[in-house]
Motif scaffolding. Structure first.
Motif, mmCIF file in Angstrom:
data_model
loop_
_atom_site.group_PDB
_atom_site.id
_atom_site.type_symbol
_atom_site.label_atom_id
_atom_site.label_comp_id
_atom_site.label_asym_id
_atom_site.label_seq_id
_atom_site.Cartn_x
_atom_site.Cartn_y
_atom_site.Cartn_z
ATOM 1 N N VAL A 2 -37.385 -1.809 15.683
ATOM 2 C CA VAL A 2 -36.442 -1.270 14.708
ATOM 3 C C VAL A 2 -37.037 -1.437 13.323
ATOM 4 O O VAL A 2 -37.512 -2.514 12.966
ATOM 5 C CB VAL A 2 -35.093 -2.004 14.778
ATOM 6 C CG1 VAL A 2 -34.164 -1.521 13.667
ATOM 7 C CG2 VAL A 2 -34.440 -1.789 16.140
ATOM 8 N N SER A 25 -34.447 3.014 11.762
ATOM 9 C CA SER A 25 -35.150 4.025 12.534
ATOM 10 C C SER A 25 -35.871 3.348 13.675
ATOM 11 O O SER A 25 -36.080 2.134 13.658
ATOM 12 C CB SER A 25 -36.148 4.787 11.657
ATOM 13 O OG SER A 25 -37.115 3.914 11.129
ATOM 14 N N ARG A 27 -34.864 2.875 16.685
ATOM 15 C CA ARG A 27 -33.975 2.449 17.753
ATOM 16 C C ARG A 27 -32.559 2.412 17.207
ATOM 17 O O ARG A 27 -32.357 2.130 16.022
ATOM 18 C CB ARG A 27 -34.370 1.057 18.240
ATOM 19 C CG ARG A 27 -33.722 0.624 19.540
ATOM 20 C CD ARG A 27 -34.347 -0.678 20.022
ATOM 21 N NE ARG A 27 -33.717 -1.182 21.231
ATOM 22 C CZ ARG A 27 -34.087 -2.280 21.867
ATOM 23 N NH1 ARG A 27 -35.100 -2.993 21.415
ATOM 24 N NH2 ARG A 27 -33.472 -2.676 22.947
ATOM 25 N N THR A 28 -31.572 2.632 18.054
ATOM 26 C CA THR A 28 -30.205 2.608 17.570
ATOM 27 C C THR A 28 -29.769 1.198 17.197
ATOM 28 O O THR A 28 -30.147 0.217 17.840
ATOM 29 C CB THR A 28 -29.245 3.163 18.642
ATOM 30 O OG1 THR A 28 -27.903 3.080 18.143
ATOM 31 C CG2 THR A 28 -29.331 2.354 19.931
ATOM 32 N N LEU A 29 -28.969 1.118 16.148
ATOM 33 C CA LEU A 29 -28.418 -0.164 15.710
ATOM 34 C C LEU A 29 -27.115 -0.505 16.415
ATOM 35 O O LEU A 29 -26.574 -1.580 16.213
ATOM 36 C CB LEU A 29 -28.148 -0.140 14.207
ATOM 37 C CG LEU A 29 -29.327 -0.288 13.255
ATOM 38 C CD1 LEU A 29 -28.820 -0.282 11.826
ATOM 39 C CD2 LEU A 29 -30.094 -1.566 13.549
ATOM 40 N N SER A 30 -26.631 0.414 17.215
ATOM 41 C CA SER A 30 -25.271 0.279 17.725
ATOM 42 C C SER A 30 -25.069 -0.921 18.643
ATOM 43 O O SER A 30 -23.933 -1.296 18.921
ATOM 44 C CB SER A 30 -24.852 1.556 18.464
ATOM 45 O OG SER A 30 -25.696 1.776 19.577
ATOM 46 N N TRP A 53 -21.540 -5.446 16.231
ATOM 47 C CA TRP A 53 -22.113 -4.156 16.618
ATOM 48 C C TRP A 53 -21.080 -3.044 16.538
ATOM 49 O O TRP A 53 -21.401 -1.904 16.212
ATOM 50 C CB TRP A 53 -22.698 -4.222 18.028
ATOM 51 C CG TRP A 53 -21.667 -4.436 19.094
ATOM 52 C CD1 TRP A 53 -21.223 -5.629 19.590
ATOM 53 C CD2 TRP A 53 -20.937 -3.419 19.800
ATOM 54 N NE1 TRP A 53 -20.259 -5.425 20.537
ATOM 55 C CE2 TRP A 53 -20.070 -4.081 20.690
ATOM 56 C CE3 TRP A 53 -20.929 -2.028 19.759
ATOM 57 C CZ2 TRP A 53 -19.204 -3.383 21.537
ATOM 58 C CZ3 TRP A 53 -20.085 -1.332 20.600
ATOM 59 C CH2 TRP A 53 -19.231 -2.008 21.478
ATOM 60 N N ARG A 72 -20.358 -0.362 8.603
ATOM 61 C CA ARG A 72 -21.448 0.300 9.304
ATOM 62 C C ARG A 72 -20.999 1.645 9.828
ATOM 63 O O ARG A 72 -19.816 1.861 10.112
ATOM 64 C CB ARG A 72 -21.965 -0.571 10.447
ATOM 65 C CG ARG A 72 -21.019 -0.795 11.593
ATOM 66 C CD ARG A 72 -21.558 -1.872 12.550
ATOM 67 N NE ARG A 72 -22.834 -1.477 13.133
ATOM 68 C CZ ARG A 72 -23.698 -2.335 13.669
ATOM 69 N NH1 ARG A 72 -23.431 -3.639 13.681
ATOM 70 N NH2 ARG A 72 -24.831 -1.909 14.198
ATOM 71 N N ASN A 74 -22.444 3.714 12.873
ATOM 72 C CA ASN A 74 -23.429 3.738 13.952
ATOM 73 C C ASN A 74 -23.954 5.146 14.208
ATOM 74 O O ASN A 74 -25.085 5.314 14.666
ATOM 75 C CB ASN A 74 -22.835 3.152 15.220
ATOM 76 C CG ASN A 74 -22.718 1.635 15.147
ATOM 77 O OD1 ASN A 74 -23.393 0.982 14.345
ATOM 78 N ND2 ASN A 74 -21.864 1.057 15.978
ATOM 79 N N ASN A 77 -26.668 5.320 11.960
ATOM 80 C CA ASN A 77 -27.614 4.205 12.092
ATOM 81 C C ASN A 77 -27.808 3.475 10.767
ATOM 82 O O ASN A 77 -28.926 3.096 10.396
ATOM 83 C CB ASN A 77 -28.969 4.704 12.610
ATOM 84 C CG ASN A 77 -29.419 3.955 13.853
ATOM 85 O OD1 ASN A 77 -28.625 3.300 14.528
ATOM 86 N ND2 ASN A 77 -30.700 4.037 14.138
ATOM 87 N N THR A 78 -26.701 3.255 10.073
ATOM 88 C CA THR A 78 -26.748 2.695 8.725
ATOM 89 C C THR A 78 -25.664 1.642 8.545
ATOM 90 O O THR A 78 -24.551 1.792 9.052
ATOM 91 C CB THR A 78 -26.575 3.797 7.675
ATOM 92 O OG1 THR A 78 -27.609 4.784 7.850
ATOM 93 C CG2 THR A 78 -26.672 3.240 6.265
#
Length: 127
Positions: A2, A25, A27-30, A53, A72, A74, A77-78
């Motif tokens: 990530v 960027s 990978r997803t942060l979720s 999450w 956040r 998701n 992704n921010t």
């Protein structure tokens, strides 16, 4: 892997507001809990805020409680840090970090063991 990139820092007068963003960027942060930390010149890194999450749980340092809000998106992704009523003592480089732990665990970790870190964005609050 990530990659985290912070933005939104700058110079603001005391009492003003800034909104920091942390875009991911690779990978997803979720699935990650997220934290904001800061480090002022000559001082140790300190925890600022953390979010689960899902966004359903947050945790704040006493020094920013009631003034800062972490959130956040998701889908984008921010992660964000809205900072209001800024004080000169909020001056620092602000870093975002990702980890699988809960917001409380992120807070008590003091940043140790976080999986990913951004490079930081400078916030300067003038008196």
């Amino acid at each position: 892997q990530v990659r985290l990139v912070e933005s939104g820092g700058g110079l603001v007068q005391a009492g003003g507001s800034l909104r920091l963003s942390c875009a991911a960027s690779g990978r997803t942060l979720s699935t990650y809990g997220m934290g904001w930390f800061r480090q002022a010149p000559g001082k140790e890194r300190e925890f600022v805020a953390a979010i689960s999450w899902s966004g359903g749980s947050t945790y704040y340092a006493d020094s920013v409680k009631g003034r800062f809000t972490i959130s956040r998106d998701n889908a984008k992704n921010t992660v964000y840090l809205q900072m209001n009523s800024l004080k000169p003592e909020d001056t620092a480089v602000y870093y975002c970090a990702a980890d699988g732990r809960s917001p409380y665990s992120i807070a008590t970790s003091r940043g140790n063991g976080m999986d990913y870190w951004g490079k930081g964005t400078l916030v300067t609050v003038s008196s």
